[in-house]
Design an enzyme around this catalytic site. Sequence first.
Site, short mmCIF file in Angstrom:
data_model
loop_
_atom_site.label_atom_id
_atom_site.label_comp_id
_atom_site.label_asym_id
_atom_site.label_seq_id
_atom_site.Cartn_x
_atom_site.Cartn_y
_atom_site.Cartn_z
N ASN A 9 0.86 -1.18 0.00
CA ASN A 9 0.00 0.00 0.00
C ASN A 9 0.90 1.23 0.00
OD1 ASN A 9 -1.70 2.11 0.58
ND2 ASN A 9 -2.61 1.20 2.40
N LYS A 16 3.17 0.90 3.21
CA LYS A 16 2.80 -0.13 4.18
C LYS A 16 2.82 -1.48 3.46
CE LYS A 16 -0.69 2.49 6.45
NZ LYS A 16 -2.09 2.52 6.78
N ARG A 88 -2.83 -1.93 -3.21
CA ARG A 88 -3.97 -1.03 -3.01
C ARG A 88 -3.78 0.17 -3.93
NH1 ARG A 88 -4.24 3.78 0.85
NH2 ARG A 88 -6.39 4.47 0.68
N HIS A 177 -12.44 4.39 0.35
CA HIS A 177 -12.55 3.38 1.42
C HIS A 177 -13.37 2.17 0.98
CE1 HIS A 177 -11.95 7.00 4.29
NE2 HIS A 177 -10.81 6.35 4.18
N HIS A 204 -16.67 4.75 8.34
CA HIS A 204 -15.25 4.40 8.37
C HIS A 204 -14.52 5.65 8.86
CE1 HIS A 204 -11.43 2.54 6.81
NE2 HIS A 204 -11.08 3.80 6.93
N GLY A 208 -8.55 9.80 7.68
CA GLY A 208 -9.49 10.02 6.58
C GLY A 208 -10.79 9.37 7.01
N ARG A 237 -8.54 17.27 7.00
CA ARG A 237 -9.36 17.75 5.88
C ARG A 237 -10.63 18.40 6.40
NH1 ARG A 237 -8.91 12.07 3.50
NH2 ARG A 237 -6.96 12.07 2.32
N ASP A 279 -4.95 14.04 15.85
CA ASP A 279 -5.09 12.71 16.44
C ASP A 279 -6.18 12.73 17.52
OD1 ASP A 279 -4.66 10.37 18.20
OD2 ASP A 279 -2.91 10.02 16.95
N ILE A 328 -10.65 5.39 14.51
CA ILE A 328 -11.49 6.16 15.45
C ILE A 328 -12.78 5.39 15.73
CG2 ILE A 328 -12.82 8.28 15.75
CD1 ILE A 328 -10.71 9.74 14.03
N GLY A 329 -13.41 4.88 14.67
CA GLY A 329 -14.68 4.17 14.84
C GLY A 329 -14.55 2.95 15.74
N GLU A 382 -8.51 -4.28 5.42
CA GLU A 382 -8.33 -4.06 3.98
C GLU A 382 -7.27 -5.00 3.40
OE1 GLU A 382 -8.96 0.58 3.30
OE2 GLU A 382 -8.10 0.13 5.26
#
Length: 396
Positions: A9, A16, A88, A177, A204, A208, A237, A279, A328-329, A382
């Site tokens: 990725n 990654k 990816r 995503h 998600h 991002g 963003r 963060d 975060i989720g 992913e």
Amino acid sequence: MKDSILVINCGSSSLKFAILANAGQETLVEGIADRLGTDESSITFKFEGKKNEIQLDIGSHKNAVDQIKSWLNSHPTIEHSLAGIGHRVVHGGETFSKSVLINQDVVTGIKKCSQFAPLHNPAHVKGIEVAFELFPGLPQVAVFDTAFHQTLAPEQYLYPIPMHFYREHHFRKYGFHGTSYRYISQRLAQIANGSDQQGVLVAHLGNGASTCAINKGKSSDTSMGITPLEGLMMGTRSGSLDPSLLSFISQAENISFESTLDILNKQSGLLGVSEISNDCRTLEEAMESGDLRAKLALDMFAARTAKHLASVATTLESIDHLVFTGGIGENSSYLRQAICNHLKALNIRIDSDINDNAPRGETLNISAKDSNTNVWVIPTNEELMIALDTISLIQH
């Protein structure tokens, strides 16, 4: 037996990677090359519970893949088990509606989509070309973030601007995503029988962040647009705002349009509002010690996420499931609670005790007994989707 897949990725300044075996169920080694393009670049390998960091002499994507290759040379059993490489790719435009085996035409297609993802797609192309050079003979597969959303109806993906912009330039909503949403949809079907025939909302949420409505297993709307800047407020963003604001900022600061977009992409969101960090963990700590800017940033993030969940829900016949995923989720009980508090009109409620005590990394139903909708925390994967797509395309 050749059954392991190297998943790559490439970001604009990072790479990654992971090697997955046993149909993607087992991670043999994983790591990240960071700060590529600078003098401080390094690559970290996580293998058998130990981390090993190597400084890179030349901070390039090629050098990072070189290091992965030389690591494999010193672990011949793993090297000989490689069956293919999965990449990816952020933007597949309208060219790619599913994962594909890579050939020269595919590389050309990815380059053409670079106008929509100028930071990411050129990096993906670099990663692909270097991998072909260093791993000759290994089949390679491209898995696109945008592909899952190619099922959107025209009234959802078109922008209300003169149609010739779409006809001539393909300017439209693409969404991102997608690999994560596809994984969540499949994982939910395993634990909630029949969910693949129901209405599912997914948030998600990471640095991002986006939302997606999945109707009977297919994406019916999503919050990100032609680029990942549209939709939710994110780490750095801004998300959606009045387009005229670009002109106001540009004039007020006497800066170019590109510099203004740079502010909206890299200095806004949680970072811009809190003036502390992008963060979420740092902001939650600051909020707990009484910092009002941190609380405002988190509460704005929650309000906007709820708004975009409600917005994409208009493409569903019913809201049977809501899933939280992403860094975060999966980990912020505060934001999950704050988002659901904004969705009370849709009769979406969570059990505060279960939510607050949710163990990290586990799949969990956190809905309250009187909630119309099942609310879930499901860790995304992913890399697994990329590995499975790669295996399936290689075997055909």
